[in-house]
Scaffold this active site. Structure first.
Site, mmCIF file in Angstrom:
data_model
loop_
_atom_site.group_PDB
_atom_site.id
_atom_site.type_symbol
_atom_site.label_atom_id
_atom_site.label_comp_id
_atom_site.label_asym_id
_atom_site.label_seq_id
_atom_site.Cartn_x
_atom_site.Cartn_y
_atom_site.Cartn_z
ATOM 1 N N HIS A 57 0.691 -1.253 0.009
ATOM 2 C CA HIS A 57 0.101 -0.056 -0.172
ATOM 3 C C HIS A 57 0.634 1.382 0.124
ATOM 4 C CE1 HIS A 57 0.769 0.476 4.335
ATOM 5 N NE2 HIS A 57 0.376 -0.946 4.296
HETATM 6 P P1 TYD Z 1 -1.554 -2.710 7.514
HETATM 7 O O1 TYD Z 1 -1.101 -1.087 7.922
HETATM 8 O O2 TYD Z 1 -2.134 -2.784 6.259
HETATM 9 O O3 TYD Z 1 -0.539 -3.613 7.637
HETATM 10 P P2 TYD Z 1 0.667 -4.192 6.892
HETATM 11 O O4 TYD Z 1 1.135 -2.675 6.282
HETATM 12 O O5 TYD Z 1 1.829 -4.300 7.946
HETATM 13 O O6 TYD Z 1 0.477 -5.145 6.001
HETATM 14 O O7 TYD Z 1 -2.699 -3.018 8.639
HETATM 15 C C1 TYD Z 1 -3.177 -4.330 8.935
HETATM 16 C C2 TYD Z 1 -4.352 -4.080 9.828
HETATM 17 O O8 TYD Z 1 -4.069 -3.689 10.903
HETATM 18 C C3 TYD Z 1 -5.568 -3.276 9.073
HETATM 19 O O9 TYD Z 1 -6.703 -3.830 9.281
HETATM 20 C C4 TYD Z 1 -5.411 -1.988 9.753
HETATM 21 C C5 TYD Z 1 -4.865 -2.404 11.176
HETATM 22 N N1 TYD Z 1 -3.982 -1.331 11.907
HETATM 23 C C6 TYD Z 1 -4.664 -0.418 13.088
HETATM 24 O O10 TYD Z 1 -5.764 -0.770 13.409
HETATM 25 N N2 TYD Z 1 -3.772 0.223 13.587
HETATM 26 C C7 TYD Z 1 -2.360 0.479 13.242
HETATM 27 O O11 TYD Z 1 -1.755 1.465 13.931
HETATM 28 C C8 TYD Z 1 -1.832 -0.330 11.933
HETATM 29 C C9 TYD Z 1 -0.834 -0.186 11.546
HETATM 30 C C10 TYD Z 1 -2.810 -1.187 11.381
#
Ligand code: TYD
Length: 140
Positions: A57
């Site tokens: 992303h």
């Molecule tokens: P995401 O940022 O997409 O994870 P990565 O980049 O590590 O693959 O987040 C994964 C899930 O966790 C998504 O549903 C959002 C949630 N999340 C939070 O609720 N708070 C946060 O601070 C983060 C980083 C993620």
């Protein structure tokens, strides 16, 4: 909201100051001193299954320092034109990811911990999760 035209070359690997001696090392990150943004949130990724990928992303505003607090992993940066793979494997190095960059993380070693120092609190509307949409926004 406009997407920044930042490039992969704007993401720099930083050697964070550390205090080293025979009994072990300390690495310090202080707001307004060792980091070019104010830290609003710290989170860490761990227990990533073998072969797993994270990220995939971009963000409109969020900037981050990514640190391999333990073990190692790769960060793939993509600005819509160029891509670059960076291996993080030392706790005293941080990869500064500026806004507007697509990133993915893979190649996690067993037991690795990815610590993230972030400039903003979590906001889903700051994410771009569709790569084709990202490429289109980057062209504007
Ligand atoms: P995401 O940022 O997409 O994870 P990565 O980049 O590590 O693959 O987040 C994964 C899930 O966790 C998504 O549903 C959002 C949630 N999340 C939070 O609720 N708070 C946060 O601070 C983060 C980083 C993620």
């Amino acid at each position: 909201m406009n997407l920044s035209n930042n490039k992969i070359t704007d993401c720099i690997l930083i050697d964070i100051s550390s205090i080293q001696n025979q009994s072990g090392n300390i690495t310090v990150v202080e707001n307004n001193k060792d980091i070019p943004f104010s830290i609003q949130r710290i989170y860490y990724l761990y227990d990533v299954p073998g072969g797993g990928e994270r990220g995939g992303h971009a963000h409109y505003e969020l900037e981050q320092y990514l640190i391999a607090a333990s073990g190692s992993f790769d960060v793939i940066l993509d600005d819509g034109i160029n891509k670059k793979r960076i291996h993080l494997n030392r706790p005293n190095f941080a990869l500064h990811i500026v806004p507007g960059l697509w990133r993915a993380l893979d190649n996690f070693s067993s037991g690795s911990i990815c610590m993230v120092l972030a400039s903003h609190k979590y906001e889903e509307k700051d994410y771009i999760r569709d790569y084709n949409q990202y490429k289109e926004l980057k062209k504007k």
